[in-house]
Design a protein around this motif. Structure first.
Motif, PDB file in Angstrom:
ATOM      1  N   VAL A   4     -11.310  15.831  -0.809  1.00 36.53           N
ATOM      2  CA  VAL A   4     -11.993  16.391   0.546  1.00 36.53           C
ATOM      3  C   VAL A   4     -12.470  15.351   1.279  1.00 36.53           C
ATOM      4  O   VAL A   4     -13.096  14.234   0.678  1.00 36.53           O
ATOM      5  CB  VAL A   4     -13.006  17.374   0.197  1.00 36.53           C
ATOM      6  N   THR A   5     -12.083  15.282   2.547  1.00 37.25           N
ATOM      7  CA  THR A   5     -12.844  14.297   3.411  1.00 37.25           C
ATOM      8  C   THR A   5     -13.790  14.798   4.449  1.00 37.25           C
ATOM      9  O   THR A   5     -13.426  15.991   4.746  1.00 37.25           O
ATOM     10  CB  THR A   5     -11.544  13.455   4.166  1.00 37.25           C
ATOM     11  N   LEU A   6     -14.634  14.067   4.864  1.00 33.05           N
ATOM     12  CA  LEU A   6     -15.679  14.523   5.755  1.00 33.05           C
ATOM     13  C   LEU A   6     -15.663  13.318   6.818  1.00 33.05           C
ATOM     14  O   LEU A   6     -15.829  12.299   6.646  1.00 33.05           O
ATOM     15  CB  LEU A   6     -17.095  14.722   5.072  1.00 33.05           C
ATOM     16  N   THR A   7     -15.476  13.918   8.112  1.00 29.28           N
ATOM     17  CA  THR A   7     -15.591  13.052   9.421  1.00 29.28           C
ATOM     18  C   THR A   7     -16.580  13.683  10.026  1.00 29.28           C
ATOM     19  O   THR A   7     -16.502  14.778  10.945  1.00 29.28           O
ATOM     20  CB  THR A   7     -14.298  13.104   9.976  1.00 29.28           C
ATOM     21  N   MET A   8     -17.757  12.962  10.357  1.00 30.46           N
ATOM     22  CA  MET A   8     -18.896  13.747  11.075  1.00 30.46           C
ATOM     23  C   MET A   8     -18.617  13.304  12.579  1.00 30.46           C
ATOM     24  O   MET A   8     -19.325  14.005  13.466  1.00 30.46           O
ATOM     25  CB  MET A   8     -20.245  13.088  10.537  1.00 30.46           C
ATOM     26  N   ASN A   9     -17.914  12.318  12.952  1.00 38.09           N
ATOM     27  CA  ASN A   9     -17.956  11.835  14.223  1.00 38.09           C
ATOM     28  C   ASN A   9     -16.138  11.940  14.561  1.00 38.09           C
ATOM     29  O   ASN A   9     -15.746  10.606  14.923  1.00 38.09           O
ATOM     30  CB  ASN A   9     -18.332  10.648  14.706  1.00 38.09           C
ATOM     31  N   PRO A  10     -15.461  12.785  14.398  1.00 35.45           N
ATOM     32  CA  PRO A  10     -14.110  12.779  14.819  1.00 35.45           C
ATOM     33  C   PRO A  10     -13.754  12.465  16.087  1.00 35.45           C
ATOM     34  O   PRO A  10     -14.587  12.479  17.175  1.00 35.45           O
ATOM     35  CB  PRO A  10     -13.753  14.164  14.244  1.00 35.45           C
ATOM     36  N   ALA A  11     -12.579  12.116  16.433  1.00 35.01           N
ATOM     37  CA  ALA A  11     -12.144  11.467  17.885  1.00 35.01           C
ATOM     38  C   ALA A  11     -10.583  11.826  17.993  1.00 35.01           C
ATOM     39  O   ALA A  11      -9.908  12.112  17.095  1.00 35.01           O
ATOM     40  CB  ALA A  11     -12.410  10.359  17.946  1.00 35.01           C
ATOM     41  N   ILE A  12     -10.204  12.298  19.318  1.00 30.69           N
ATOM     42  CA  ILE A  12      -8.784  12.030  19.511  1.00 30.69           C
ATOM     43  C   ILE A  12      -8.340  10.582  19.955  1.00 30.69           C
ATOM     44  O   ILE A  12      -9.122  10.020  20.940  1.00 30.69           O
ATOM     45  CB  ILE A  12      -8.681  13.046  20.713  1.00 30.69           C
ATOM     46  N   ASP A  13      -7.611   9.935  18.996  1.00 30.33           N
ATOM     47  CA  ASP A  13      -7.412   8.508  19.379  1.00 30.33           C
ATOM     48  C   ASP A  13      -6.225   8.270  20.266  1.00 30.33           C
ATOM     49  O   ASP A  13      -5.227   8.930  20.107  1.00 30.33           O
ATOM     50  CB  ASP A  13      -7.151   7.855  18.087  1.00 30.33           C
ATOM     51  N   LEU A  67      -7.802  20.583  20.880  1.00 31.52           N
ATOM     52  CA  LEU A  67      -6.764  19.477  20.839  1.00 31.52           C
ATOM     53  C   LEU A  67      -6.736  18.611  19.609  1.00 31.52           C
ATOM     54  O   LEU A  67      -5.668  18.552  18.754  1.00 31.52           O
ATOM     55  CB  LEU A  67      -6.609  18.493  22.035  1.00 31.52           C
ATOM     56  N   LEU A  68      -7.746  18.477  19.044  1.00 30.92           N
ATOM     57  CA  LEU A  68      -8.013  17.759  17.752  1.00 30.92           C
ATOM     58  C   LEU A  68      -7.726  18.665  16.576  1.00 30.92           C
ATOM     59  O   LEU A  68      -6.856  18.263  15.615  1.00 30.92           O
ATOM     60  CB  LEU A  68      -9.570  17.302  17.413  1.00 30.92           C
ATOM     61  N   GLU A  69      -8.003  19.770  16.535  1.00 29.11           N
ATOM     62  CA  GLU A  69      -7.452  20.803  15.557  1.00 29.11           C
ATOM     63  C   GLU A  69      -6.042  20.891  15.594  1.00 29.11           C
ATOM     64  O   GLU A  69      -5.365  20.914  14.580  1.00 29.11           O
ATOM     65  CB  GLU A  69      -8.002  22.216  15.708  1.00 29.11           C
ATOM     66  N   GLN A  70      -5.393  20.823  16.538  1.00 27.69           N
ATOM     67  CA  GLN A  70      -3.945  21.258  16.933  1.00 27.69           C
ATOM     68  C   GLN A  70      -3.318  19.645  16.208  1.00 27.69           C
ATOM     69  O   GLN A  70      -2.016  19.884  15.589  1.00 27.69           O
ATOM     70  CB  GLN A  70      -3.629  21.506  18.300  1.00 27.69           C
ATOM     71  N   LEU A  71      -3.871  18.620  16.394  1.00 29.70           N
ATOM     72  CA  LEU A  71      -3.207  17.548  16.178  1.00 29.70           C
ATOM     73  C   LEU A  71      -3.219  17.627  14.586  1.00 29.70           C
ATOM     74  O   LEU A  71      -2.320  16.909  13.945  1.00 29.70           O
ATOM     75  CB  LEU A  71      -4.237  16.184  16.640  1.00 29.70           C
ATOM     76  N   VAL A  72      -4.527  17.825  13.949  1.00 31.35           N
ATOM     77  CA  VAL A  72      -4.626  17.920  12.522  1.00 31.35           C
ATOM     78  C   VAL A  72      -3.589  18.844  11.876  1.00 31.35           C
ATOM     79  O   VAL A  72      -2.931  18.408  10.805  1.00 31.35           O
ATOM     80  CB  VAL A  72      -6.042  18.173  11.907  1.00 31.35           C
ATOM     81  N   ARG A  73      -3.394  19.981  12.745  1.00 32.92           N
ATOM     82  CA  ARG A  73      -2.333  20.935  12.122  1.00 32.92           C
ATOM     83  C   ARG A  73      -1.045  20.399  12.164  1.00 32.92           C
ATOM     84  O   ARG A  73      -0.254  20.537  11.220  1.00 32.92           O
ATOM     85  CB  ARG A  73      -2.424  22.167  13.163  1.00 32.92           C
ATOM     86  N   ASP A  74      -0.496  19.821  13.421  1.00 31.63           N
ATOM     87  CA  ASP A  74       0.583  19.186  13.437  1.00 31.63           C
ATOM     88  C   ASP A  74       0.940  18.043  12.372  1.00 31.63           C
ATOM     89  O   ASP A  74       2.071  17.788  12.005  1.00 31.63           O
ATOM     90  CB  ASP A  74       0.846  18.569  14.705  1.00 31.63           C
ATOM     91  N   ALA A  75      -0.283  17.528  11.935  1.00 26.30           N
ATOM     92  CA  ALA A  75      -0.022  16.338  10.795  1.00 26.30           C
ATOM     93  C   ALA A  75       0.308  17.158   9.386  1.00 26.30           C
ATOM     94  O   ALA A  75       0.125  16.597   8.576  1.00 26.30           O
ATOM     95  CB  ALA A  75      -1.055  15.630  10.800  1.00 26.30           C
ATOM     96  N   ALA A  76       0.056  18.790   9.454  1.00 27.90           N
ATOM     97  CA  ALA A  76       0.244  19.407   8.175  1.00 27.90           C
ATOM     98  C   ALA A  76      -1.178  18.941   7.068  1.00 27.90           C
ATOM     99  O   ALA A  76      -0.623  19.056   5.885  1.00 27.90           O
ATOM    100  CB  ALA A  76       1.552  19.041   7.538  1.00 27.90           C
ATOM    101  N   ILE A  77      -2.214  18.790   7.554  1.00 34.28           N
ATOM    102  CA  ILE A  77      -3.048  18.581   6.843  1.00 34.28           C
ATOM    103  C   ILE A  77      -4.160  19.662   6.891  1.00 34.28           C
ATOM    104  O   ILE A  77      -4.658  20.115   7.904  1.00 34.28           O
ATOM    105  CB  ILE A  77      -4.167  17.409   7.583  1.00 34.28           C
TER     106      ILE A  77
END
Length: 320
Positions: A4-13, A67-77
């Protein structure tokens, strides 16, 4: 789930290139690349590339959060986003074609409320019931107590789940106990120790202080092209890096954490896990944006390190 990974300060890069970067003038950029970012999300992407089960936990808010959620979904994670009221941040990197220099702009992130912070911890607690490792990586956004990672370490210690931590500054200095593995850079370790660390001897001594004080069982010190130090209570060794032309340095440290934790989850000895981390970081250096290295390239580099006469493990300049 394995990790499990935790990212408290995620971003769109956002990554792009420009012919030339100069003050005042408009900088005309190429079509941007959008990646899901933030330390733990970057870690999760490389773990997934290495075909290890992983779930990403992160707060997300506003249109950028969607958008971040969609990008993570697109990465199949697989993910467990925690809704927050603030807007997820964006980070922007521009590579100047004429010099090869990369300019990186990082925003602070949304201010999280106390209930939002609590929900993040609660989600990790739920997910930790079914995992072998938790990886917490990256900075803390405004509103999150500097002691957050210590609270996380205490929580996971009670659950018997090892914590792998990669952070810096005040968030790292506030950690005092209970971590399984910490991966600081030399600069971050020097900041924690409060003194310069100019050579192997001083770096090993500072890392071993963290071990002896109970901060972390293992300290892996990344030194870029100078290799990696792995220090435990009873051992310390240096493993060489692999020299490659760098396309983007963003996310290479996160990729190294990914390789190490995947190696540990697979039961590799620490030496081998660190070599897998170096292979993953090296593969990331030749990948655009924050994208993970190709799995076949990571495997090739891991074999290259392992096939060295010393297994990639070099001689230290100081006695242990």
């Amino acid at each position: 789930m394995s990790i499990v990974t935790l990212t408290m300060n995620p971003a769109i890069d956002i990554a792009t290139t420009a012919g030339h970067v100069a003050p005042t003038d408009k900088t005309r950029c190429t079509t941007p690349r959008f990646d899901p970012g933030g330390g733990g999300i970057n870690v999760a992407r490389t773990i997934a590339a290495l075909e290890e089960p992983v779930t990403a936990i992160f707060p997300a808010g506003g249109p950028p959060g969607r958008l971040l959620e969609q990008l993570v979904r697109d990465a199949a994670i697989p993910m467990r986003p925690i809704p927050v009221s603030g807007h997820t941040r964006e980070s922007f990197a521009v590579t100047a074609a004429d010099t090869g220099a990369q300019y990186r702009f990082v925003l602070p992130g949304p201010r999280l409320t106390a209930p939002e912070v609590h929900r993040c911890l609660a989600e990790v607690e739920r997910a930790a019931q079914e995992c072998r490792y938790v990886v917490a990586s990256g900075s803390l956004p405004p509103g999150v107590p500097v002691t957050f990672y210590q609270s996380l370490a205490d929580l996971l210690k009670d659950l018997g789940v090892p914590l792998v931590l990669d952070t810096s500054g005040a968030a790292l200095r506030a950690v005092r106990r209970g971590v399984h593995l910490i991966k600081p850079s030399v600069r971050e370790l020097a900041d924690y120790a409060g003194r310069p660390l100019p050579d192997d001897e001083s770096r090993i001594a500072a890392a071993r202080e963290l071990v002896e004080q109970g901060v972390s069982e293992i300290v892996v010190v990344s030194m870029g092209p100078d290799g990696t130090l792995a220090v435990t209570r009873d051992d310390a060794h240096w493993i060489a890096s692999i020299e490659v032309p760098v396309r983007s340095g963003i996310g290479a440290g996160d990729a190294q954490v990914s390789g190490i934790v995947v190696g540990l989850a697979r039961g590799y000895p620490l030496d081998a896990a660190v070599r897998l981390g170096i292979a993953a970081a090296t593969a990331a250096l030749v990948t655009p944006g924050t994208g993970p290295g190709r799995p076949d390239r990571i495997a090739e580099l891991f074999h290259q390190l392992t096939a060295r006469p010393d297994g990639g493990r070099g001689q230290l300049a100081v006695p242990l």
